[in-house]
Design a protein around this motif. Structure first.
Motif, PDB file in Angstrom:
ATOM      1  N   VAL A 127     -55.328 -75.257 -72.773  1.00 59.59           N
ATOM      2  CA  VAL A 127     -54.452 -76.372 -73.131  1.00 59.59           C
ATOM      3  C   VAL A 127     -55.122 -77.237 -74.193  1.00 59.59           C
ATOM      4  N   ASN A 129     -54.741 -81.054 -76.450  1.00 59.97           N
ATOM      5  CA  ASN A 129     -54.130 -82.374 -76.491  1.00 59.97           C
ATOM      6  C   ASN A 129     -52.902 -82.296 -77.390  1.00 59.97           C
ATOM      7  N   ALA A 130     -51.738 -82.694 -76.869  1.00 52.47           N
ATOM      8  CA  ALA A 130     -50.480 -82.521 -77.600  1.00 52.47           C
ATOM      9  C   ALA A 130     -50.466 -83.295 -78.918  1.00 52.47           C
ATOM     10  N   GLN A 193     -60.342 -83.424 -67.568  1.00 56.43           N
ATOM     11  CA  GLN A 193     -58.921 -83.501 -67.922  1.00 56.43           C
ATOM     12  C   GLN A 193     -58.574 -84.863 -68.519  1.00 56.43           C
ATOM     13  N   LEU A 196     -59.520 -84.910 -72.091  1.00 60.16           N
ATOM     14  CA  LEU A 196     -58.557 -84.182 -72.917  1.00 60.16           C
ATOM     15  C   LEU A 196     -57.307 -85.018 -73.162  1.00 60.16           C
ATOM     16  N   LEU A 197     -56.804 -85.661 -72.117  1.00 63.78           N
ATOM     17  CA  LEU A 197     -55.599 -86.479 -72.244  1.00 63.78           C
ATOM     18  C   LEU A 197     -55.815 -87.665 -73.184  1.00 63.78           C
ATOM     19  N   PHE A 203     -59.600 -79.313 -76.607  1.00 63.44           N
ATOM     20  CA  PHE A 203     -58.976 -78.332 -75.721  1.00 63.44           C
ATOM     21  C   PHE A 203     -59.845 -78.115 -74.489  1.00 63.44           C
ATOM     22  N   ALA A 211     -53.463 -78.327 -64.407  1.00 65.17           N
ATOM     23  CA  ALA A 211     -52.916 -78.656 -65.721  1.00 65.17           C
ATOM     24  C   ALA A 211     -51.392 -78.752 -65.744  1.00 65.17           C
ATOM     25  N   ASN A 214     -49.260 -82.118 -66.414  1.00 65.61           N
ATOM     26  CA  ASN A 214     -49.374 -82.680 -67.762  1.00 65.61           C
ATOM     27  C   ASN A 214     -48.783 -81.764 -68.829  1.00 65.61           C
ATOM     28  N   ILE A 215     -48.695 -80.473 -68.519  1.00 66.53           N
ATOM     29  CA  ILE A 215     -47.971 -79.570 -69.420  1.00 66.53           C
ATOM     30  C   ILE A 215     -46.485 -79.887 -69.366  1.00 66.53           C
ATOM     31  N   LYS A 219     -47.786 -83.962 -72.295  1.00 62.95           N
ATOM     32  CA  LYS A 219     -49.054 -84.542 -72.746  1.00 62.95           C
ATOM     33  C   LYS A 219     -50.041 -83.459 -73.190  1.00 62.95           C
ATOM     34  N   LEU A 220     -49.892 -82.283 -72.610  1.00 67.24           N
ATOM     35  CA  LEU A 220     -50.719 -81.148 -72.988  1.00 67.24           C
ATOM     36  C   LEU A 220     -49.835 -80.007 -73.463  1.00 67.24           C
TER      37      LEU A 220
END
Length: 324
Positions: A127, A129-130, A193, A196-197, A203, A211, A214-215, A219-220
């Motif tokens: 994953v 960070n979006a 995590q 990452l957020l 990643f 995960a 948040n997917i 957010k991910l």
């Protein structure tokens, strides 16, 4: 005549002794040692399976014995009497990673245990960070690899610590993709995590159960699952192996007994636990944790653990991670 009687009696006693050696003491509850604390996925699935198998095996008492990355609980099983009354959980860490990560081990993962059955496979997922992905127009795993190659040294990734599953999976990804990314270890999966957020790392390779929320929230961004095949729990997300052929690394655990446990006892335990793993209610309960039941024969689980040890020997050596 007296000699003949004596020989017959001796033979009968020997047969009785042999039978007793093959028989688990049904008057005692089975101890199922979980080498991690209560409340986590390993503990929850162990308790669910113990409940599902009690009609076939009687009372199964789950005991949590955490510490030393799982080594304390695994060692209790290794040194227990090989009579089927003490069994335990063997996991990725205790039976594949720790033998190479720890300089001193209290048990021999290859020799001190007899497999009963694998229990579970939990996919990991890569994953990003979006916001980072949007900024750099990263939509696929191939995009991430291309960005890393074009910007050497700019990417970093987090994990729950040196030698953790996320760390070793990240090193495997870097090797197979031919990229460089800085590893930043945190004190556990949750801090990794959060990093990452918040954008402190770019990643992570995390277990799907952790995960997934948040997917789903956006957010991910999930770029690939680490199992060889796609996961039904994450439709539309391809395996990393679609981009990096042969990539496969996931979280697993199963049941083992002390080495020397008679085959008849192992077979009895295997039959009961495989039936419990195949029960619809077990699949439903495991499904809530995004964990896939994986019933096997004892021989299949032994072979699987040996292959995992060989794989992680290479990964741990490449990572340079050590404990103690």
């Amino acid at each position: 005549m007296k000699l003949r009687t004596f020989l017959l009696a001796s033979a009968a006693a020997a047969a009785l002794f042999a039978t007793g050696a093959q028989a688990q003491d049904a008057s005692k509850p089975i101890r199922l040692i979980v080498p991690y604390g209560p409340g986590g996925p390993v503990d929850i699935t162990a308790r669910a399976l113990a409940e599902a198998a009690k009609d076939a095996l009687g009372t199964i008492v789950v005991e949590n014995k955490p510490g030393a990355g799982g080594n304390i609980g695994a060692d209790i099983v290794a040194k227990a009497a090989p009579d089927g009354n003490t069994i335990g959980i063997a996991a990725t860490a205790t039976h594949a990673v720790n033998p190479w990560l720890f300089k001193r081990m209290p048990y021999d993962a290859a020799k001190d245990f007899a497999g009963i059955t694998q229990m579970v496979r939990v996919p990991n997922v890569l994953v990003v960070n979006a916001e980072m992905a949007k900024k750099h127009n990263i939509k696929t795993l191939a995009d991430l690899i291309a960005y890393a190659r074009a910007n050497p040294g700019k990417l970093n990734y987090g994990s729950g610590g040196n030698g953790s599953a996320g760390h070793l999976a990240g090193e495997m990804f870097k090797q197979m993709a031919g990229i460089f990314a800085v590893h930043i270890p945190y004190n556990g999966g949750s801090p990794a995590q959060l990093a990452l957020l918040s954008g402190q790392v770019d990643f992570n390779i995390d277990n799907l159960a952790t995960a997934a929320p948040n997917i789903k929230s956006g957010k991910l961004l999930a770029l690939g699952v680490t199992t060889a095949q796609a996961s039904p729990a994450l439709p539309g997300v391809p395996p990393v192996a679609d981009t990096l052929k042969g990539f496969a690394i996931d979280t697993w655990w199963g049941l083992v007994a002390p080495a020397g446990t008679p085959k008849a006892v192992i077979d009895k335990l295997n039959k009961a636990f495989v039936a419990a793993l195949n029960a619809p209610e077990t699949k439903t309960r495991f499904g809530h944790l995004l964990a896939e039941p994986v019933p096997t024969t004892p021989e299949q689980f032994d072979s699987f653990m040996a292959a995992e040890r060989a794989k992680y020997k290479t990964l741990v050596k490449a990572s340079g991670a050590t404990v103690d």
